[in-house]
Scaffold this active site. Sequence first.
Site, short mmCIF file in Angstrom:
data_model
loop_
_atom_site.label_atom_id
_atom_site.label_comp_id
_atom_site.label_asym_id
_atom_site.label_seq_id
_atom_site.Cartn_x
_atom_site.Cartn_y
_atom_site.Cartn_z
N LYS A 114 -2.64 -10.19 -2.58
CA LYS A 114 -1.59 -9.94 -3.56
C LYS A 114 -0.28 -10.69 -3.22
O LYS A 114 0.48 -11.04 -4.12
CB LYS A 114 -1.33 -8.45 -3.74
CG LYS A 114 -0.63 -7.75 -2.59
CD LYS A 114 0.78 -7.35 -2.94
CE LYS A 114 1.50 -6.54 -1.88
NZ LYS A 114 1.26 -6.73 -0.49
N LYS A 173 2.31 -12.45 4.19
CA LYS A 173 3.62 -12.20 3.58
C LYS A 173 4.62 -13.30 3.95
O LYS A 173 5.30 -13.84 3.08
CB LYS A 173 4.17 -10.83 4.04
CG LYS A 173 3.34 -9.67 3.54
CD LYS A 173 3.99 -8.35 3.90
CE LYS A 173 2.99 -7.22 3.88
NZ LYS A 173 2.11 -7.17 2.72
N GLY A 175 0.80 -1.23 0.00
CA GLY A 175 0.00 0.00 0.00
C GLY A 175 0.83 1.27 0.00
O GLY A 175 0.47 2.25 -0.66
N ASN A 176 1.96 1.25 0.72
CA ASN A 176 2.74 2.50 0.81
C ASN A 176 3.44 2.84 -0.50
O ASN A 176 3.94 3.95 -0.66
CB ASN A 176 3.73 2.45 1.98
CG ASN A 176 4.79 1.39 1.79
OD1 ASN A 176 4.56 0.39 1.12
ND2 ASN A 176 5.95 1.60 2.37
N LYS A 207 -11.91 -9.96 3.92
CA LYS A 207 -11.01 -8.88 3.50
C LYS A 207 -11.75 -7.54 3.42
O LYS A 207 -12.66 -7.38 2.61
CB LYS A 207 -10.38 -9.21 2.15
CG LYS A 207 -9.25 -8.27 1.80
CD LYS A 207 -8.49 -8.71 0.57
CE LYS A 207 -7.39 -7.74 0.22
NZ LYS A 207 -6.22 -7.85 1.09
P1 ADP Z 1 1.06 -3.95 2.49
O1 ADP Z 1 0.15 -2.87 2.08
O2 ADP Z 1 2.49 -3.67 2.16
O3 ADP Z 1 0.61 -5.32 2.09
P2 ADP Z 1 0.22 -4.51 5.21
O4 ADP Z 1 -0.26 -3.38 6.04
O5 ADP Z 1 -0.76 -5.47 4.70
O6 ADP Z 1 1.12 -3.87 4.09
O7 ADP Z 1 1.32 -5.34 6.04
C1 ADP Z 1 2.47 -4.72 6.59
C2 ADP Z 1 2.22 -4.37 8.04
O8 ADP Z 1 2.19 -5.56 8.85
C3 ADP Z 1 3.29 -3.56 8.72
O9 ADP Z 1 3.17 -2.19 8.41
C4 ADP Z 1 3.06 -3.86 10.20
O10 ADP Z 1 2.26 -2.85 10.77
C5 ADP Z 1 2.25 -5.15 10.20
N1 ADP Z 1 2.79 -6.24 11.00
C6 ADP Z 1 2.01 -7.15 11.64
N2 ADP Z 1 2.72 -8.05 12.28
C7 ADP Z 1 4.04 -7.74 12.06
C8 ADP Z 1 5.28 -8.31 12.49
N3 ADP Z 1 5.32 -9.40 13.25
N4 ADP Z 1 6.43 -7.73 12.07
C9 ADP Z 1 6.39 -6.63 11.28
N5 ADP Z 1 5.25 -6.04 10.87
C10 ADP Z 1 4.08 -6.57 11.24
MG MG Z 2 -1.44 -6.10 2.69
#
Ligand code: ADP
Ligand code: MG
Length: 311
Positions: A212, A274, A12-13, A128
Site C-alpha cells: 500500500k 515506507k 494497520g493501526n 507477503k
Molecule cells: P503499517 O501497518 O502502518 O504499514 P508496519 O508494521 O508495516 O505498519 O510498519 C511500521 C512498523 O515498522 C513500526 O511499527 C516498527 O515496528 C517497524 N520498524 C521497522 N524498522 C523501523 C525503523 N527503523 N524505525 C521505525 N520503525 C521501524
Molecule cells: Mg505495512
Amino acid sequence: MDKMRIVVALGGNALGKNLPEQYLAVKETAKAIADLIECGHEVIITHGNGPQVGMIDSAMSLFAREDSLQSKTPLSMCVAMSQAYIGYDMQNSLRRELRGRSITTPVSTVLTQVRVDKSDKAFLNPSKPIGKYMSKEEADFASDNYGHIFVKDSLKGYRRVVPSPKPQEIIELAVIRSLVEDENVVVCCGGGGIPVYANGEHLRGVSAVIDKDYASALLAKELDADMFIILTAVEKVALNYKKENEQLLDKMSTEEAFEYLKQGHFSVGSMYEKVDACAQFVSSKKGRVALITELHKAKDGLLGLTGTRIE
Ligand code: ADP
Ligand code: MG
C-alpha cells in the site's frame, strides 16, 4: 498555511485487526483525518488491508471447503471485498466526524484496480504474509487444492505468502482526480489496489497483494500532490531501530534516505517500503515533501512539530 493536496496512507493501526477493533479504530482515524481537512487541505486517503484481506481469504477458503458447490474466491476478489467494507466504514465515520465540525465535504470510496507487470520478479518469490496462522493440515489442504504457498514459523504454524508486485498504473486515476478536483474526499487504492494484468482491453485479476505504501506514493505522484503522509504505529523513523544506539530522525534528505535504505536500517515488509516510497515521491519533483508519523500525531506532524520529514 497554503492549501495543499495531501495523500494520506493509513496503516494497520488505523483499522484494527477485527471488526470490533475496526469499529473503534476508524472513529479515531476519522478524527486524525478530519484535523487535516479542517486545516483547509485537500485530502486523499489510502489504506492497508493485511489483516482484512487475510480474514476474507480464510473465510472464503473455509466456505469453499465446506460446500463443494462453491469455488475458491480469487485473491483479487478478496482485495476488492476488503476495499469495499473498509471504504464503507471509513467514509461513514469520516462523514460523521466532518459533519460534527460543520464541514459538508462529501466523502466517497473508489474501488481501485492497479496494474502490475506480469514479469515482475515478485511473482517468482511470494513474500507477503497474509491471514492467520494455520495448522499443517489446513496448510496442506490449501496447498494441494488451491496451490497456496506457505511459510512455516516454528512457533506459530503456517502462514500463506503471496507475491507483492510493484504498482505500475492506477486504472481509476481519472475518476479519482475528478472527484478530488470537485472537492470530494476520496478513499482509494485500498490494500494497494486490486492487482490486475492488462490482457488487451481486459483487466484480469491477479493473485497478489500490492504494497500500500508504494501504491500510495504512485497515487501521490500521479495526482501531483504536494505532500505524502504515511500514518503508522511509530512517531518517528529510527536509525539502529531498537538497538542501544537508536536514533530517532526528525528529517532526512532523499540522498540520506536512499543511503539508510542501503545500510539496512529499516525492516523489509514494514519500514523499508515506507521510507523508499517517500523518497521516491519526494525525488520525483521539486518541492514535494513526505512525512512518516504516528496516526494520532497527524496534525502535529503536518505543523512540523513531530514525525520524520523527507524533503
Ligand atoms: P503499517 O501497518 O502502518 O504499514 P508496519 O508494521 O508495516 O505498519 O510498519 C511500521 C512498523 O515498522 C513500526 O511499527 C516498527 O515496528 C517497524 N520498524 C521497522 N524498522 C523501523 C525503523 N527503523 N524505525 C521505525 N520503525 C521501524
Ligand atoms: Mg505495512
